[in-house]
Design a protein around this motif. Sequence first.
Motif, short mmCIF file in Angstrom:
data_model
loop_
_atom_site.label_atom_id
_atom_site.label_comp_id
_atom_site.label_asym_id
_atom_site.label_seq_id
_atom_site.Cartn_x
_atom_site.Cartn_y
_atom_site.Cartn_z
N GLY A 194 5.27 -6.26 0.20
CA GLY A 194 5.49 -4.96 0.83
C GLY A 194 5.89 -3.90 -0.19
O GLY A 194 5.41 -2.75 -0.12
N SER A 195 6.73 -4.27 -1.14
CA SER A 195 7.14 -3.32 -2.19
C SER A 195 5.95 -2.92 -3.05
O SER A 195 5.80 -1.74 -3.42
N VAL A 196 5.10 -3.90 -3.38
CA VAL A 196 3.93 -3.61 -4.20
C VAL A 196 2.99 -2.64 -3.49
O VAL A 196 2.51 -1.66 -4.07
N ILE A 197 2.71 -2.91 -2.22
CA ILE A 197 1.79 -2.06 -1.47
C ILE A 197 2.35 -0.65 -1.35
O ILE A 197 1.61 0.35 -1.50
N ASP A 198 3.65 -0.52 -1.12
CA ASP A 198 4.27 0.81 -1.06
C ASP A 198 4.12 1.54 -2.39
O ASP A 198 3.84 2.74 -2.44
#
Length: 333
Positions: A194-198
Amino acid sequence: MPTVIDSPEESPRTRVLTTRSVPPGESLDYWHDAVLDTLVGMDIATEDRTYDATLRTDRLGELQITTVEADPGVVHRAPRFIARGDGQQVFVAVQSTGRARAEQDGRSTELRAGDIGFFETVRPFRAAFPERFRMRIFAVPRRLLDLPEAELRRLTGRAIRPGGGLPALLAPFLEQLADTSESYPTPTAERLAGSVIDLVAATAADQLAQDPAELPGADGVLLLRVRTYIRWQLSDPGLSPAGIARAHGISVRYLHRLFQDEDTTVCRFIRELRLRECRREIAAQPPGSVDLGRVARRWGFSGPAGFGKAFRTAYGLSPTDWLDRVRAGGAPC
């Protein structure tokens, strides 16, 4: 179906496909099948009839990470492959070693080591690799980037250089995640995804100059970098403001100011992350199998006593009482 090479050191999520698992004369056909099975359908052309290549894939939540190491060659995502309907993702590629000459949507660019490139899989693209290379490919569902097709077209066929700002944060983050992805338990892996996609979405918006007032300035980019560093180091019981500040070349006072602007503190942010990961892990384990001490130490607490005290302070219950409530169907606090 390509042969999967299993390794006792790999996560159950990880698989490795390599042309070395078949006779040399079958290597190129094998590689076509491996790429189709893992990424999307593409034509692959090489000067030799044999091909040395390895593909390693892990899945973190909705994010697929693929590391490709291969001999020189040319790949072409032709319209006939697109017609099959297998392109539901955007590829965010980091060129680790070697070079790539990439073409899409009427533009061409050269990706050098450290550069980032966006590839849209619902339209044709071509990439030529003049030398042996390693590339990390992060397959992101198109819907999660929240970008209309017209905007995605503006990102393809361009090399994003990690000289500063968000690209300078994103490129090494993606490299490190690809190297270590199999080492994370599934709940942690999903949070990292989730952090990567954000971060990818923010970088895309930055490149497109969308909503500039909402994009992070210098302090915001530094805070993103610090938060990412803390997540990587969360299991280290010695993680401290002084060490974090030193790792980023800033003063402890400046570090505290970054978090003060977010209405929190460094230590509170670390403690809340650790407690959240501990809660997630103990709730996922079967009844009777939870070792609170092991879970606590895995996430940076010195032991069960310190973990229990922090847990009770934060949630008003001991970890055991909280777990009993969750398993009895009560709403977790």
